[in-house]
Design a protein around this motif. Structure first.
Motif, mmCIF file in Angstrom:
data_model
loop_
_atom_site.group_PDB
_atom_site.id
_atom_site.type_symbol
_atom_site.label_atom_id
_atom_site.label_comp_id
_atom_site.label_asym_id
_atom_site.label_seq_id
_atom_site.Cartn_x
_atom_site.Cartn_y
_atom_site.Cartn_z
ATOM 1 N N THR A 47 0.832 -1.209 0.000
ATOM 2 C CA THR A 47 0.000 0.000 0.000
ATOM 3 C C THR A 47 0.862 1.253 0.000
ATOM 4 O O THR A 47 0.580 2.215 -0.715
ATOM 5 N N ASN A 48 1.942 1.240 0.773
ATOM 6 C CA ASN A 48 2.810 2.408 0.790
ATOM 7 C C ASN A 48 3.627 2.510 -0.491
ATOM 8 O O ASN A 48 3.895 3.612 -0.976
ATOM 9 N N VAL A 49 4.012 1.369 -1.054
ATOM 10 C CA VAL A 49 4.715 1.385 -2.337
ATOM 11 C C VAL A 49 3.828 2.025 -3.402
ATOM 12 O O VAL A 49 4.311 2.743 -4.285
ATOM 13 N N LEU A 50 2.532 1.805 -3.311
ATOM 14 C CA LEU A 50 1.598 2.402 -4.273
ATOM 15 C C LEU A 50 1.673 3.922 -4.240
ATOM 16 O O LEU A 50 1.407 4.591 -5.249
ATOM 17 N N ARG A 51 2.048 4.485 -3.111
ATOM 18 C CA ARG A 51 2.136 5.942 -2.981
ATOM 19 C C ARG A 51 3.299 6.538 -3.773
ATOM 20 O O ARG A 51 3.412 7.756 -3.875
ATOM 21 N N THR A 52 4.143 5.675 -4.308
ATOM 22 C CA THR A 52 5.199 6.174 -5.192
ATOM 23 C C THR A 52 4.636 6.498 -6.573
ATOM 24 O O THR A 52 5.315 7.107 -7.402
ATOM 25 N N GLY A 53 3.402 6.062 -6.821
ATOM 26 C CA GLY A 53 2.777 6.265 -8.118
ATOM 27 C C GLY A 53 3.075 5.151 -9.106
ATOM 28 O O GLY A 53 2.611 5.179 -10.251
ATOM 29 N N LYS A 54 3.814 4.146 -8.667
ATOM 30 C CA LYS A 54 4.176 3.017 -9.530
ATOM 31 C C LYS A 54 3.292 1.817 -9.189
ATOM 32 O O LYS A 54 3.598 1.023 -8.298
ATOM 33 N N LYS A 55 2.188 1.678 -9.924
ATOM 34 C CA LYS A 55 1.251 0.597 -9.633
ATOM 35 C C LYS A 55 1.880 -0.778 -9.839
ATOM 36 O O LYS A 55 1.622 -1.716 -9.087
ATOM 37 N N TRP A 56 2.703 -0.895 -10.879
ATOM 38 C CA TRP A 56 3.329 -2.192 -11.159
ATOM 39 C C TRP A 56 4.275 -2.595 -10.041
ATOM 40 O O TRP A 56 4.404 -3.776 -9.706
ATOM 41 N N LEU A 57 4.907 -1.593 -9.424
ATOM 42 C CA LEU A 57 5.839 -1.874 -8.330
ATOM 43 C C LEU A 57 5.067 -2.318 -7.086
ATOM 44 O O LEU A 57 5.499 -3.233 -6.368
ATOM 45 N N ALA A 58 3.931 -1.685 -6.852
ATOM 46 C CA ALA A 58 3.091 -2.078 -5.720
ATOM 47 C C ALA A 58 2.548 -3.490 -5.929
ATOM 48 O O ALA A 58 2.493 -4.298 -4.985
ATOM 49 N N ALA A 59 2.149 -3.793 -7.168
ATOM 50 C CA ALA A 59 1.634 -5.128 -7.477
ATOM 51 C C ALA A 59 2.719 -6.180 -7.273
ATOM 52 O O ALA A 59 2.457 -7.273 -6.737
ATOM 53 N N ALA A 60 3.933 -5.862 -7.692
ATOM 54 C CA ALA A 60 5.043 -6.796 -7.522
ATOM 55 C C ALA A 60 5.336 -7.021 -6.042
ATOM 56 O O ALA A 60 5.588 -8.156 -5.606
ATOM 57 N N THR A 61 5.285 -5.954 -5.260
ATOM 58 C CA THR A 61 5.505 -6.076 -3.821
ATOM 59 C C THR A 61 4.433 -6.957 -3.191
ATOM 60 O O THR A 61 4.733 -7.838 -2.367
ATOM 61 N N LEU A 62 3.187 -6.723 -3.570
ATOM 62 C CA LEU A 62 2.070 -7.510 -3.048
ATOM 63 C C LEU A 62 2.258 -8.995 -3.365
ATOM 64 O O LEU A 62 2.111 -9.855 -2.480
ATOM 65 N N LEU A 63 2.583 -9.300 -4.607
ATOM 66 C CA LEU A 63 2.744 -10.691 -5.018
ATOM 67 C C LEU A 63 3.924 -11.358 -4.320
ATOM 68 O O LEU A 63 3.839 -12.526 -3.909
ATOM 69 N N LEU A 64 5.014 -10.638 -4.173
ATOM 70 C CA LEU A 64 6.190 -11.211 -3.529
ATOM 71 C C LEU A 64 5.976 -11.401 -2.028
ATOM 72 O O LEU A 64 6.399 -12.414 -1.460
ATOM 73 N N ASP A 65 5.321 -10.440 -1.385
ATOM 74 C CA ASP A 65 5.028 -10.592 0.038
ATOM 75 C C ASP A 65 4.054 -11.755 0.268
ATOM 76 O O ASP A 65 4.167 -12.507 1.238
ATOM 77 N N PHE A 66 3.098 -11.900 -0.641
ATOM 78 C CA PHE A 66 2.175 -13.030 -0.594
ATOM 79 C C PHE A 66 2.933 -14.335 -0.843
ATOM 80 O O PHE A 66 2.776 -15.319 -0.113
#
Length: 204
Positions: A47-66
């Motif tokens: 969620t905080n990664v999403l605040r960088t404005g990089k949706k793909w980066l937030a999605a990658a973080t979500l998938l990797l943390d999962f």
């Protein structure tokens, strides 16, 4: 007895180390965005990664943390047996929330919790995912989705898992809920922003 204790300790250590990999921090640094802890809520989650404005980066973080949650339970089960899976689930989430490499300041654990839920039983994961979708869709608030997911997982665990795994799911769900204390307070005061309406501080 001593062999069992040793195996349990190794299982917990392995799962905890996997859980402690700070993907949000690593990915944002690799993308040239600096330290994610200096952005938004200061959290290392998606969620905080999403605040960088990089949706793909937030999605990658979500998938990797999962994924690290799933991997922790699967790997420990493979190496040490299914009896150690509940401990692996707990250790992975604690590793994510309190990575020693970051002074114990990690994410809130939602994505990794969903991962260990899948590792323990697909039915728990489905219930948690459905809880998130329903909660978030009904309220348009991310933290409501997270809290609904944890509640759904805790209840479902006792219906579909053996007791030790069900207890582990309930403990993980309770701990992740406690990690959302600030969000819960904002929900009570009506100040928790809706999805897309600003900074909620709900890093995962």
């Amino acid at each position: 007895m001593s062999d069992g204790i040793l195996a349990g300790g190794l299982a917990a250590l392995l799962a905890g180390l996997l859980g402690s990999i700070p993907f949000g921090l690593l990915l944002t640094r690799a993308a040239g965005l600096g330290d994610i802890r200096a952005i938004g809520s200061g959290n290392i989650g998606a969620t905080n990664v999403l605040r960088t404005g990089k949706k793909w980066l937030a999605a990658a973080t979500l998938l990797l943390d999962f994924g690290k949650g799933v991997l922790a339970v699967w790997l420990v089960t493979t190496l040490f047996g299914p009896g150690h899976a509940p401990m692996a689930a707990l250790a992975a989430v604690l590793g994510h929330c309190h990575p020693p490499w970051l002074g114990g300041k990690g994410g809130k654990g939602v994505a990794t919790a969903l991962g260990v839920f899948l590792g323990l039983g697909w039915g728990v994961f489905v219930a948690a995912a459905a809880g998130w979708v329903v909660g978030a869709a009904a309220s348009r608030i991310s933290s409501v989705g997270a809290l609904a997911a944890m509640a759904a997982a805790a209840v479902t665990g006792f219906l579909v898992l053996r007791m030790d795994a069900a207890v582990a799911v309930a403990v993980v769900a309770l701990y992740v809920t406690i990690r959302h204390e600030a969000n819960i307070q904002r929900l009570r005061t009506g100040t928790e922003p809706r999805i897309g309406a600003g900074d909620s501080g709900n890093g995962k």
